[in-house]
Write an enzyme that holds these catalytic residues in place. Structure first.
Site, PDB file in Angstrom:
ATOM      1  N   GLY A 140       0.855  -1.220   0.014  1.00 42.98           N
ATOM      2  CA  GLY A 140       0.012  -0.087  -0.004  1.00 42.98           C
ATOM      3  C   GLY A 140       0.837   1.234   0.004  1.00 42.98           C
ATOM      4  N   SER A 208       0.938   8.052  10.308  1.00 48.26           N
ATOM      5  CA  SER A 208       1.266   7.539   9.053  1.00 48.26           C
ATOM      6  C   SER A 208       0.403   8.037   7.940  1.00 48.26           C
ATOM      7  CB  SER A 208       1.601   6.136   8.945  1.00 48.26           C
ATOM      8  OG  SER A 208       0.762   5.357   9.176  1.00 48.26           O
ATOM      9  N   GLU A 271      -1.995  -9.153   7.051  1.00 51.20           N
ATOM     10  CA  GLU A 271      -0.623  -9.003   6.288  1.00 51.20           C
ATOM     11  C   GLU A 271      -0.636  -9.329   4.829  1.00 51.20           C
ATOM     12  OE1 GLU A 271       1.707  -7.045   7.550  1.00 51.20           O
ATOM     13  OE2 GLU A 271       1.655  -7.291   9.997  1.00 51.20           O
ATOM     14  N   THR A 273      -1.485 -12.267   3.540  1.00 51.32           N
ATOM     15  CA  THR A 273      -1.256 -13.356   3.405  1.00 51.32           C
ATOM     16  C   THR A 273      -2.327 -14.322   2.902  1.00 51.32           C
ATOM     17  OG1 THR A 273      -1.585 -13.915   5.681  1.00 51.32           O
ATOM     18  CG2 THR A 273       0.648 -13.245   5.240  1.00 51.32           C
ATOM     19  N   LEU A 274      -3.475 -13.686   2.945  1.00 51.84           N
ATOM     20  CA  LEU A 274      -4.684 -14.592   2.586  1.00 51.84           C
ATOM     21  C   LEU A 274      -4.907 -14.147   1.254  1.00 51.84           C
ATOM     22  CD1 LEU A 274      -6.805 -14.411   5.639  1.00 51.84           C
ATOM     23  CD2 LEU A 274      -5.465 -16.308   4.853  1.00 51.84           C
ATOM     24  N   ILE A 277      -6.799  -7.184  -0.562  1.00 47.80           N
ATOM     25  CA  ILE A 277      -8.025  -6.354  -0.429  1.00 47.80           C
ATOM     26  C   ILE A 277      -7.925  -5.595  -1.347  1.00 47.80           C
ATOM     27  CG2 ILE A 277      -9.089  -4.965   1.269  1.00 47.80           C
ATOM     28  CD1 ILE A 277      -6.993  -6.225   3.335  1.00 47.80           C
ATOM     29  N   TYR A 471       2.836   2.869  24.525  1.00 43.75           N
ATOM     30  CA  TYR A 471       3.827   3.170  23.037  1.00 43.75           C
ATOM     31  C   TYR A 471       5.178   3.612  23.727  1.00 43.75           C
ATOM     32  CZ  TYR A 471       4.629   4.608  18.315  1.00 43.75           C
ATOM     33  OH  TYR A 471       5.100   4.781  17.089  1.00 43.75           O
TER      34      TYR A 471
HETATM   35  C1  LIG Z   1       6.047   7.166  10.844  1.00 44.31           C
HETATM   36  C2  LIG Z   1       5.114   6.033  10.832  1.00 44.31           C
HETATM   37  C3  LIG Z   1       3.976   6.278  11.833  1.00 44.31           C
HETATM   38  C4  LIG Z   1       3.084   5.258  11.923  1.00 44.31           C
HETATM   39  N1  LIG Z   1       2.123   5.621  12.613  1.00 44.31           N
HETATM   40  C5  LIG Z   1       1.224   4.798  12.870  1.00 44.31           C
HETATM   41  C6  LIG Z   1      -0.013   4.819  13.453  1.00 44.31           C
HETATM   42  O1  LIG Z   1      -0.246   5.826  14.081  1.00 44.31           O
HETATM   43  N2  LIG Z   1      -1.133   3.711  13.694  1.00 44.31           N
HETATM   44  C7  LIG Z   1      -0.992   2.799  13.080  1.00 44.31           C
HETATM   45  O2  LIG Z   1      -1.785   1.769  13.125  1.00 44.31           O
HETATM   46  N3  LIG Z   1       0.178   2.455  12.430  1.00 44.31           N
HETATM   47  C8  LIG Z   1       1.122   3.323  12.344  1.00 44.31           C
HETATM   48  N4  LIG Z   1       2.246   3.000  11.461  1.00 44.31           N
HETATM   49  C9  LIG Z   1       2.464   1.775  10.662  1.00 44.31           C
HETATM   50  C10 LIG Z   1       1.811   1.786   9.351  1.00 44.31           C
HETATM   51  O3  LIG Z   1       1.750   2.867   9.041  1.00 44.31           O
HETATM   52  C11 LIG Z   1       0.331   1.063   9.468  1.00 44.31           C
HETATM   53  O4  LIG Z   1       0.770  -0.354   9.673  1.00 44.31           O
HETATM   54  C12 LIG Z   1      -0.293   1.107   8.120  1.00 44.31           C
HETATM   55  O5  LIG Z   1      -1.650   0.530   8.572  1.00 44.31           O
HETATM   56  C13 LIG Z   1       0.408   0.489   7.086  1.00 44.31           C
HETATM   57  O6  LIG Z   1      -0.281   1.100   5.957  1.00 44.31           O
HETATM   58  P1  LIG Z   1       0.320   1.147   4.492  1.00 44.31           P
HETATM   59  O7  LIG Z   1      -0.783   1.518   3.312  1.00 44.31           O
HETATM   60  O8  LIG Z   1       1.460   1.779   4.188  1.00 44.31           O
HETATM   61  O9  LIG Z   1       0.516  -0.521   4.148  1.00 44.31           O
HETATM   62  P2  LIG Z   1       2.020  -1.338   3.916  1.00 44.31           P
HETATM   63  O10 LIG Z   1       3.122  -0.762   4.551  1.00 44.31           O
HETATM   64  O11 LIG Z   1       1.998  -1.109   2.209  1.00 44.31           O
HETATM   65  O12 LIG Z   1       1.572  -2.668   4.061  1.00 44.31           O
HETATM   66  C14 LIG Z   1       1.236  -3.160   5.344  1.00 44.31           C
HETATM   67  C15 LIG Z   1       0.897  -4.604   5.248  1.00 44.31           C
HETATM   68  O13 LIG Z   1      -0.418  -4.711   4.672  1.00 44.31           O
HETATM   69  C16 LIG Z   1      -0.383  -5.409   3.455  1.00 44.31           C
HETATM   70  N5  LIG Z   1      -1.205  -5.052   2.433  1.00 44.31           N
HETATM   71  C17 LIG Z   1      -0.968  -3.714   2.122  1.00 44.31           C
HETATM   72  N6  LIG Z   1      -1.998  -3.507   1.028  1.00 44.31           N
HETATM   73  C18 LIG Z   1      -2.842  -4.578   1.101  1.00 44.31           C
HETATM   74  C19 LIG Z   1      -4.034  -4.856   0.416  1.00 44.31           C
HETATM   75  N7  LIG Z   1      -4.632  -3.914  -0.354  1.00 44.31           N
HETATM   76  N8  LIG Z   1      -4.447  -6.119   0.459  1.00 44.31           N
HETATM   77  C20 LIG Z   1      -3.628  -6.851   1.240  1.00 44.31           C
HETATM   78  N9  LIG Z   1      -2.614  -6.637   2.015  1.00 44.31           N
HETATM   79  C21 LIG Z   1      -2.102  -5.542   2.021  1.00 44.31           C
HETATM   80  C22 LIG Z   1       1.070  -5.634   3.157  1.00 44.31           C
HETATM   81  O14 LIG Z   1       1.465  -6.726   2.517  1.00 44.31           O
HETATM   82  C23 LIG Z   1       1.863  -5.506   4.532  1.00 44.31           C
HETATM   83  O15 LIG Z   1       1.808  -6.967   5.045  1.00 44.31           O
HETATM   84  C24 LIG Z   1       3.287   4.217  11.240  1.00 44.31           C
HETATM   85  C25 LIG Z   1       4.318   4.055  10.545  1.00 44.31           C
HETATM   86  C26 LIG Z   1       5.378   5.000  10.288  1.00 44.31           C
HETATM   87  C27 LIG Z   1       6.388   4.688   9.430  1.00 44.31           C
END
Ligand SMILES: Cc1cc2nc3c(=O)[nH]c(=O)nc-3n(C[C@H](O)[C@H](O)[C@H](O)COP(=O)(O)OP(=O)(O)OC[C@H]3O[C@@H](n4cnc5c(N)ncnc54)[C@H](O)[C@@H]3O)c2cc1C
Length: 551
Positions: A140, A208, A271, A273-274, A277, A471
């Protein structure tokens, strides 16, 4: 409008040209932090390598493979193999990710990055990957901090990164039932901008937010900064469409169902793995009329914790509720975030019991003017009963301004030779004190073994009637010779200290490669084998994000 990855920092957080300004007090802060860590930071500058010089592993696809991939994706423009695309999709944004990127230490990179634009394209790509036995990593925003998007397959097969961010449209808006359906690759600001057109919100604001997507939020079971009021992402999820290697799964849409286990909850934190989405229907609400946040000082963390517990167990609707421990409170004051707090004369409060253990809490909510006034004033009354002193709204303004900017500081500190890592858990209220203390001690012992100091901050956020998320933010001088070798036992020390008291390995960051070793402690052997069985059923060839949840 989806973010152009080329405008973002290839080895750090966010926009390439944005830095944290430390409220103009960078050097003062670095001097102070250096003193805590016994290191001279002000003159230190260790820049990342030039991205063009980074060596990537060879591509393992031949021309015929590539042609088939292009056909499945629907065109050449949806398949990328250039150096920067492979590099920027090689991993996420955890501390070890940034350490490896900055040094150009890249062992895994996708063989191709594919950007599907339709459910059919996703299905075709998965079919091809299944036939060729290629691993697929759904991607994502790539903001995973647990190794969730590493372009790695434990079996050494070619890896296709499925970048979902071209699937970023709103598909349906249903004001009567207060739901909206989106394609899963939509970024946070674009999703809220769509809803703002009709004066609605989702209300999911992880730190994020700007660089993460709806699909990633669901797949990592994310929690936003206002989860106390709006819930975590799984509370907002009404239904979803997931494309698995076995076919399409459409979960039931409606308020609640007693018809067997909830499949949406199976997808949340899977994550990738299924399956992938591709669409999600989420619960929305009208845009709140007003918000109010107040800062409250407590003489110490225990008093603040007791107040937050009482508020969480009262029938109040608070969205913001964050209690910093004494170290975090002092650190934010040094960073300049607390100028207004200083103005009101913190020293003058010392005789009242607000000494070096004092902690600040931010307490607030959104809603109608009347609700906001009522809920905040009742919460403040509870704080007062626990020794808290309200210091008004002014000190919260900098926090609000900086809430998406703080992550940029991590890159600045890496330049200065300092690592910043985060770790979070959730425990019952009765265990907060002991977990906070033992994590601190475990970190001091681990860093101390190598003659280094560590600066550990903790805060409570995401509170529930039965417990809270703790945290941790830690800063320590990097071992420049082997930063990953240094990080691993630090991560294990925190995780073991949390697991010892039954805390979850993650309240909201997810599992990924980094948390996987601790999953069996939480789920048990039978629980883990049930997860594996579901995974085997959806993905018999084990191509979907292998190694990121279970082995
Ligand atoms: C600076 C920073 C701040 C953060 N703050 C928070 C916070 O406040 N709260 C929080 O919950 N998290 C936070 N995170 C962690 C992260 O942003 C979250 O886990 C967020 O949900 C990930 O979203 P993403 O779109 O970047 O997913 P990705 O990092 O791209 O993917 C995360 C996981 O989801 C899977 N995935 C992604 N898209 C799909 C899809 N469409 N279908 C199936 N699987 C998919 C990926 O394979 C991976 O396993 C933070 C991270 C950083 C670096």
């Amino acid at each position: 409008m989806a973010i152009k990855r080329s405008d973002t920092n290839w080895c750090g957080w966010g926009w390439a040209n944005t830095r944290y300004d430390f409220h103009g007090q960078r050097d003062t802060f670095l001097k102070w932090l250096g003193k805590q860590l016994g290191a001279d930071l002000v003159g230190t500058h260790i820049p990342p390598v030039n991205p063009e010089d980074v060596l990537l592993p060879d591509v393992r696809l031949n021309e015929a493979d590539l042609a088939d991939l292009v056909a499945a994706a629907g065109g050449q423009e949806f398949v990328q193999q250039d150096h920067m695309s492979r590099l920027m999709h090689s991993m996420g944004r955890s501390l070890p990710d940034l350490l490896r990127l900055r040094r150009g230490d890249i062992r895994n990179a996708p063989d191709a990055v594919v950007l599907p634009t339709s459910n059919e394209a996703v299905a075709d790509i998965l079919r091809l990957c299944g036939e060729r036995n290629w691993a697929v990593v759904p991607f994502g925003g790539g903001s995973s901090v647990v190794g969730g998007v590493e372009a790695w397959d434990p079996q050494g097969r070619p890896v296709i990164c499925l970048d979902m961010t071209k699937m970023n449209r709103i598909l349906a808006f249903d004001p009567e039932n207060q739901t909206a359906t989106f394609q899963a690759g939509i970024y946070g600001p674009d999703l809220e901008a769509e809803l703002a057109k009709t004066n609605h919100i989702l209300g999911h604001y992880p730190q994020s937010f700007e660089f993460s997507t709806l699909g990633g939020w669901i797949a990592a079971r994310s929690s936003g900064q206002q989860s106390n009021q709006y819930g975590d992402i799984h509370d907002m999820l009404e239904s979803c469409v997931v494309i698995t290697p076995k076919g399409e799964l459409v979960t039931w849409t409606g308020p609640v169902s007693a018809a067997g286990p909830d499949l949406d909850m199976c997808i949340a934190d899977s994550e990738g793995t299924l399956g992938v989405i591709v669409e999600a229907t989420v619960r929305i609400r009208p845009k709140p009329e007003a918000y109010q946040i107040k800062a409250v000082l407590f003489p110490d963390f225990a008093a603040g914790t007791a107040a937050l517990r009482a508020i969480s167990q009262a029938d109040l609707k608070l969205s913001y509720m964050r209690l910093s421990d004494a170290v975090e409170t002092a650190t934010y004051l040094k960073m300049g975030s607390g100028n207004l707090l200083k103005e009101i004369g913190l020293k003058a409060l010392s005789p009242l019991g607000f000494k070096d253990q004092k902690c600040v809490a931010l307490i607030g909510t959104e809603g109608s003017l009347r609700e906001v006034e009522y809920d905040v004033s009742r919460a403040i009354a509870i704080c007062r009963a626990h020794g808290g002193l309200s210091v008004g709204s002014s000190p919260t303004k900098n926090w609000h301004r900086d809430r998406y900017l703080h992550p940029y500081m991590r890159d600045d500190l890496l330049d200065a030779g300092i690592a910043t890592d985060t770790h979070e858990t959730a425990v019952p209220w009765s265990k907060i004190g002991v977990v906070q203390k033992e994590v601190q001690e475990a970190l001091e012992a681990e860093l101390g073994r190598h003659g280094k100091k560590v600066h550990v901050m903790a805060h409570l956020s995401h509170s529930y009637p039965t417990g809270s998320c703790i945290y941790f933010i830690l800063m320590y001088p990097l071992n420049q010779d082997d930063p990953i070798g240094q990080w691993r036992p630090i991560k294990a020390a925190i995780s073991d200290a949390i697991a010892k008291h039954g805390g979850t390995i993650s309240h909201h960051h997810g599992v990924g490669i980094d948390h996987k070793p601790w999953l069996s402690l939480e789920k048990g052997e039978l629980g883990l084998s049930l997860i594996k069985a579901v995974r085997r059923e959806a993905d018999p060839s084990n191509i979907m994000n292998p190694g990121k949840l279970v082995d």
